[in-house]
Design an enzyme around this catalytic site. Sequence first.
Site, PDB file in Angstrom:
ATOM      1  N   ASN A   6       0.864  -1.180   0.000  1.00 49.66           N
ATOM      2  CA  ASN A   6       0.000   0.000   0.000  1.00 49.66           C
ATOM      3  C   ASN A   6       0.903   1.232   0.000  1.00 49.66           C
ATOM      4  O   ASN A   6       1.463   1.588   1.034  1.00 49.66           O
ATOM      5  CB  ASN A   6      -0.896  -0.018   1.255  1.00 49.66           C
ATOM      6  CG  ASN A   6      -1.737   1.236   1.369  1.00 49.66           C
ATOM      7  OD1 ASN A   6      -1.882   1.993   0.395  1.00 49.66           O
ATOM      8  ND2 ASN A   6      -2.298   1.476   2.543  1.00 49.66           N
ATOM      9  N   TRP A   7       1.024   1.839  -1.169  1.00 50.79           N
ATOM     10  CA  TRP A   7       1.939   2.985  -1.286  1.00 50.79           C
ATOM     11  C   TRP A   7       1.339   4.270  -0.706  1.00 50.79           C
ATOM     12  O   TRP A   7       2.033   5.276  -0.613  1.00 50.79           O
ATOM     13  CB  TRP A   7       2.288   3.218  -2.759  1.00 50.79           C
ATOM     14  CG  TRP A   7       3.297   2.232  -3.308  1.00 50.79           C
ATOM     15  CD1 TRP A   7       3.929   1.214  -2.635  1.00 50.79           C
ATOM     16  CD2 TRP A   7       3.803   2.180  -4.653  1.00 50.79           C
ATOM     17  NE1 TRP A   7       4.780   0.536  -3.469  1.00 50.79           N
ATOM     18  CE2 TRP A   7       4.725   1.108  -4.716  1.00 50.79           C
ATOM     19  CE3 TRP A   7       3.562   2.923  -5.808  1.00 50.79           C
ATOM     20  CZ2 TRP A   7       5.412   0.780  -5.892  1.00 50.79           C
ATOM     21  CZ3 TRP A   7       4.241   2.587  -6.982  1.00 50.79           C
ATOM     22  CH2 TRP A   7       5.155   1.535  -7.023  1.00 50.79           C
ATOM     23  N   LYS A   8       0.050   4.251  -0.390  1.00 48.01           N
ATOM     24  CA  LYS A   8      -0.625   5.451   0.137  1.00 48.01           C
ATOM     25  C   LYS A   8      -0.398   6.629  -0.817  1.00 48.01           C
ATOM     26  O   LYS A   8      -0.526   6.453  -2.020  1.00 48.01           O
ATOM     27  CB  LYS A   8      -0.146   5.745   1.558  1.00 48.01           C
ATOM     28  CG  LYS A   8      -0.196   4.502   2.452  1.00 48.01           C
ATOM     29  CD  LYS A   8       0.027   4.800   3.894  1.00 48.01           C
ATOM     30  CE  LYS A   8       0.114   3.500   4.673  1.00 48.01           C
ATOM     31  NZ  LYS A   8       0.060   3.671   6.120  1.00 48.01           N
ATOM     32  N   HIS A  90      -9.635   1.237   4.729  1.00 53.38           N
ATOM     33  CA  HIS A  90      -8.365   1.413   5.440  1.00 53.38           C
ATOM     34  C   HIS A  90      -8.599   2.384   6.596  1.00 53.38           C
ATOM     35  O   HIS A  90      -9.379   3.332   6.479  1.00 53.38           O
ATOM     36  CB  HIS A  90      -7.300   1.966   4.478  1.00 53.38           C
ATOM     37  CG  HIS A  90      -5.919   1.923   5.060  1.00 53.38           C
ATOM     38  ND1 HIS A  90      -5.485   2.846   5.980  1.00 53.38           N
ATOM     39  CD2 HIS A  90      -4.884   1.069   4.874  1.00 53.38           C
ATOM     40  CE1 HIS A  90      -4.233   2.550   6.328  1.00 53.38           C
ATOM     41  NE2 HIS A  90      -3.856   1.478   5.660  1.00 53.38           N
ATOM     42  N   GLU A  92      -6.949   4.756   7.705  1.00 51.29           N
ATOM     43  CA  GLU A  92      -6.673   6.168   7.401  1.00 51.29           C
ATOM     44  C   GLU A  92      -7.874   6.819   6.719  1.00 51.29           C
ATOM     45  O   GLU A  92      -8.110   8.020   6.878  1.00 51.29           O
ATOM     46  CB  GLU A  92      -5.395   6.279   6.552  1.00 51.29           C
ATOM     47  CG  GLU A  92      -4.155   5.992   7.396  1.00 51.29           C
ATOM     48  CD  GLU A  92      -2.938   5.536   6.636  1.00 51.29           C
ATOM     49  OE1 GLU A  92      -2.929   5.580   5.392  1.00 51.29           O
ATOM     50  OE2 GLU A  92      -1.971   5.102   7.302  1.00 51.29           O
ATOM     51  N   GLU A 160      -5.738  -4.825  10.656  1.00 50.36           N
ATOM     52  CA  GLU A 160      -4.717  -3.809  10.875  1.00 50.36           C
ATOM     53  C   GLU A 160      -5.036  -3.038  12.152  1.00 50.36           C
ATOM     54  O   GLU A 160      -5.857  -2.107  12.134  1.00 50.36           O
ATOM     55  CB  GLU A 160      -4.696  -2.824   9.708  1.00 50.36           C
ATOM     56  CG  GLU A 160      -4.367  -3.471   8.384  1.00 50.36           C
ATOM     57  CD  GLU A 160      -3.754  -2.459   7.426  1.00 50.36           C
ATOM     58  OE1 GLU A 160      -2.608  -2.674   7.038  1.00 50.36           O
ATOM     59  OE2 GLU A 160      -4.406  -1.454   7.117  1.00 50.36           O
ATOM     60  N   GLY A 166       2.095   2.382  10.722  1.00 48.06           N
ATOM     61  CA  GLY A 166       3.030   3.493  10.539  1.00 48.06           C
ATOM     62  C   GLY A 166       3.702   3.954  11.823  1.00 48.06           C
ATOM     63  O   GLY A 166       4.321   5.009  11.864  1.00 48.06           O
ATOM     64  N   SER A 202       3.087  -2.098  10.501  1.00 50.55           N
ATOM     65  CA  SER A 202       4.544  -2.073  10.696  1.00 50.55           C
ATOM     66  C   SER A 202       5.212  -3.417  10.415  1.00 50.55           C
ATOM     67  O   SER A 202       6.140  -3.821  11.116  1.00 50.55           O
ATOM     68  CB  SER A 202       4.883  -1.583  12.110  1.00 50.55           C
ATOM     69  OG  SER A 202       4.424  -0.251  12.294  1.00 50.55           O
ATOM     70  N   GLY A 223       2.726  -1.089   4.376  1.00 46.50           N
ATOM     71  CA  GLY A 223       2.770   0.321   4.010  1.00 46.50           C
ATOM     72  C   GLY A 223       4.208   0.779   3.829  1.00 46.50           C
ATOM     73  O   GLY A 223       4.814   0.603   2.770  1.00 46.50           O
ATOM     74  N   GLY A 224       4.779   1.351   4.885  1.00 45.24           N
ATOM     75  CA  GLY A 224       6.101   1.980   4.807  1.00 45.24           C
ATOM     76  C   GLY A 224       7.172   1.117   4.147  1.00 45.24           C
ATOM     77  O   GLY A 224       7.925   1.590   3.291  1.00 45.24           O
TER      78      GLY A 224
HETATM   79  C1  PEP Z   1      -0.871   0.140   5.917  1.00 46.10           C
HETATM   80  O1  PEP Z   1      -0.790   1.185   5.312  1.00 46.10           O
HETATM   81  O2  PEP Z   1      -1.855  -0.572   5.707  1.00 46.10           O
HETATM   82  C2  PEP Z   1       0.189  -0.233   6.841  1.00 46.10           C
HETATM   83  C3  PEP Z   1       0.081  -1.366   7.481  1.00 46.10           C
HETATM   84  O3  PEP Z   1       1.228   0.632   6.978  1.00 46.10           O
HETATM   85  P1  PEP Z   1       2.638   0.332   7.737  1.00 46.10           P
HETATM   86  O4  PEP Z   1       3.157  -0.968   7.188  1.00 46.10           O
HETATM   87  O5  PEP Z   1       3.503   1.504   7.390  1.00 46.10           O
HETATM   88  O6  PEP Z   1       2.325   0.229   9.200  1.00 46.10           O
END
Ligand code: PEP
Length: 247
Positions: A6-8, A90, A92, A160, A166, A202, A223-224
Amino acid sequence: MIIAANWKMNPPLAEAGALAAAYAGATFNGVTRVLFPPAPYLVQMAMRLDGSGILLGGQDCHQAVSGAHTGDVSAAMLASCGAGMVLIGHSERREAHGESDGLVAAKAGTALAEGLSVMICVGETLDQREAGDAEAVVTAQLDGSVPDGISADRLMLAYEPVWAIGTGKVAGVEEISDMHGAIRSWLAGRGLRGVPVLYGGSVKPDNADAIFAVADVDGALVGGASLKAADFDAICAAGTRAAAARG
Ligand code: PEP
């Protein structure tokens, strides 16, 4: 194992092409990869990923089929740009855009009608976990967010915990195992068997093996760490090891 990136709202287009090309240059046995890039990049990413086996998805869609919705993207538009699925609900979006379970279900229903598969996200906040309500919160999100009558082969779920996204904080393997078990029971109660349940929050190269060793974890939403090809590849390699260990 399904490992989704997930590049956001990252990275700049000039870097996105190179990152997708790096993904496409690697292969991982026993792992299906999915990329959720920003919507304006979909067409270019579809070309970059052509022939790689990496699936493409949108990060969100509108609940309406079309119409006067400035700034929004329809499920049909995602499909026409090469997406086969869409991420919905999600945290966010639930937090920053006030998306309710009902709205998530409506978006999922429209996406399914337009021929997409859906990956629906659920997860509790830290306050909810500390109050002992994590499982009740996630179950209520599932009740409200997963459309009735959905077929198992068009659905994936991502657990999640909001406090782990994040932040560098990862849920413990027992917490993950308990919640994935509860989600699996919820799915069984609705006759939904074989639905992949991913963990997100994470996930990094140094914790992926431990997370993937949890029996009910079918992969990760990343994500990251998905913004660095070497880190994403290392997580996918952990997916290959987990798939081999499960036979
Ligand atoms: C996400 O965006 O769904 C996510 C899990 O981000 P991260 O891996 O950065 O926690």
